[in-house]
Design a protein around this motif. Structure first.
Motif, PDB file in Angstrom:
ATOM      1  N   THR A  11      45.522  41.314  48.406  1.00  0.00           N
ATOM      2  CA  THR A  11      45.276  42.644  48.952  1.00  0.00           C
ATOM      3  C   THR A  11      44.083  43.288  48.265  1.00  0.00           C
ATOM      4  N   MET A  12      44.000  43.162  46.951  1.00  0.00           N
ATOM      5  CA  MET A  12      42.872  43.742  46.207  1.00  0.00           C
ATOM      6  C   MET A  12      41.551  43.081  46.611  1.00  0.00           C
ATOM      7  N   LYS A  13      41.567  41.765  46.764  1.00  0.00           N
ATOM      8  CA  LYS A  13      40.344  41.065  47.185  1.00  0.00           C
ATOM      9  C   LYS A  13      39.918  41.512  48.586  1.00  0.00           C
ATOM     10  N   ALA A  14      40.890  41.671  49.487  1.00  0.00           N
ATOM     11  CA  ALA A  14      40.578  42.124  50.844  1.00  0.00           C
ATOM     12  C   ALA A  14      40.006  43.539  50.822  1.00  0.00           C
ATOM     13  N   LEU A  15      40.565  44.399  49.982  1.00  0.00           N
ATOM     14  CA  LEU A  15      40.048  45.772  49.866  1.00  0.00           C
ATOM     15  C   LEU A  15      38.637  45.784  49.297  1.00  0.00           C
ATOM     16  N   GLU A  16      38.373  44.972  48.292  1.00  0.00           N
ATOM     17  CA  GLU A  16      37.031  44.887  47.708  1.00  0.00           C
ATOM     18  C   GLU A  16      36.022  44.400  48.749  1.00  0.00           C
ATOM     19  N   LYS A  17      36.425  43.383  49.510  1.00  0.00           N
ATOM     20  CA  LYS A  17      35.545  42.842  50.549  1.00  0.00           C
ATOM     21  C   LYS A  17      35.254  43.898  51.617  1.00  0.00           C
ATOM     22  N   LYS A  18      36.272  44.622  52.047  1.00  0.00           N
ATOM     23  CA  LYS A  18      36.100  45.670  53.054  1.00  0.00           C
ATOM     24  C   LYS A  18      35.223  46.800  52.508  1.00  0.00           C
ATOM     25  N   ALA A  19      35.405  47.150  51.237  1.00  0.00           N
ATOM     26  CA  ALA A  19      34.580  48.197  50.624  1.00  0.00           C
ATOM     27  C   ALA A  19      33.111  47.778  50.595  1.00  0.00           C
TER      28      ALA A  19
END
Length: 186
Positions: free
Chosen positions: A27-35
């Motif tokens: 989830t954190m990696k997906a959020l970083e990628k989206k950011a």
């Protein structure tokens, strides 16, 4: 907390602590990628006249070569990205270019990368664009006349251009812009 108490199972869930830790990490990696994606989109929104397809190609290339996902390209990554887009430079040219564009952390940021590609591609005129312009001026004839050119060009530009364009075999007052374009864009 559960692992500290040696609790491996819980009657009310099928998930283990490692399952939850893994899901949280993803989830954190997906959020970083989206950011990063949102940051990149806002960076390029107002700086270009590129088509959406060009912008997508540039962004996809950047993401592909940004191997460590830090939203910046090292010199090797930047060179590979440019090569893949068909923009090759000699070693000396590339080093000079990279030194001009590099950020404080020895990398090319996404914003700098896009700005560079915008400058590199916006000023390029393709042979098809020039051919289309001649066709419009010539009213779709396979040759152009001095009178056709007078409608769109200055007398000085006409004189210069007619010195370069060969005479047409189809019309005694015509000039063969197709032969001219073949010669210029060989």
């Amino acid at each position: 907390m559960c692992s500290d108490a040696n609790i491996d199972e819980h009657d009310y869930t099928v998930y283990s602590v490692s399952d939850l830790e893994y899901d949280a990490e993803m989830t954190m990696k997906a959020l970083e990628k989206k950011a990063r994606f949102i940051e990149n989109q806002s960076a390029v929104r107002n700086m270009t006249n590129l088509t959406p397809a060009q912008l997508e190609e540039f962004e996809a290339t950047f993401r592909y070569f940004d191997r460590d996902s830090r939203n910046a390209l090292s010199d090797a990554e930047f060179r590979a990205a440019l090569d893949s887009l068909g923009h090759s430079f000699s070693d000396d040219e590339f080093l000079m270019l990279y030194d001009q564009l590099v950020c404080g952390d020895d990398a090319i940021s996404f914003e700098v990368y896009i700005r560079f590609l915008v400058e590199l591609t916006e000023d390029q005129t393709t042979p098809e664009q020039v051919l289309q312009s001649f066709r419009v001026i010539a009213n779709n004839k396979p040759f152009v006349t001095k009178e056709d050119l007078r409608l769109d060009l200055s007398p000085k530009s006409i004189e210069s251009l007619l010195r370069e364009i060969p005479k047409s075999d189809l019309d005694k007052n015509g000039y063969d812009y197709l032969a001219y374009l073949r010669n210029v864009f060989q």
